[in-house]
Design an enzyme around this catalytic site. Sequence first.
Site: not given
Ligand code: DHK
Length: 148
Positions: A24, A101
């Site tokens: 992320y 997401h």
């Molecule tokens: C964030 C999460 O915590 C995951 O469990 C999802 C999502 C995807 C994201 O891409 O922000 O699968």
Amino acid sequence: MPHRVFFLNGPNANLYGLDQRGTYGSESFASIEQRCQAHAAELGLQLQFRQSNHEGVLVDWIQEARLQADAIVINAAGLTYTSVAILDALLAFEGPIIEAHMSNIWKRESFRHRSYVSKAATGVIAGLGAMGYRLALDAVAQLLEGQA
Ligand code: DHK
């Protein structure tokens, strides 16, 4: 009166920037919130940006949004793929809903390919990191202005 938006974040979102796998990105959750607040102010939106690790809390906030918000942006994180309760709460909300997401969930494991949230969402943004969150705010601003 400014349009009111609830931006709801699910489990583990508070760890963004700290996740060693880098899925992320490196920006902290606090910094992402700050940039969303600044962008919302530019758009004339009044933003409630919240995060919880608990399904019931998210359901309570979605129900609160029925009275207190004109639109919802939601990243239900891991609950996206499991929570009928979140889906049912979203279906009871009358305004626009953007599912957001950070990652492109369709490039990832197959268990992330079926979203309950999508069944209630007006639109979905995925794979653009924190930029996608700001685009989600653009989308709700335009939807609320009736331009989209
Ligand atoms: C964030 C999460 O915590 C995951 O469990 C999802 C999502 C995807 C994201 O891409 O922000 O699968």
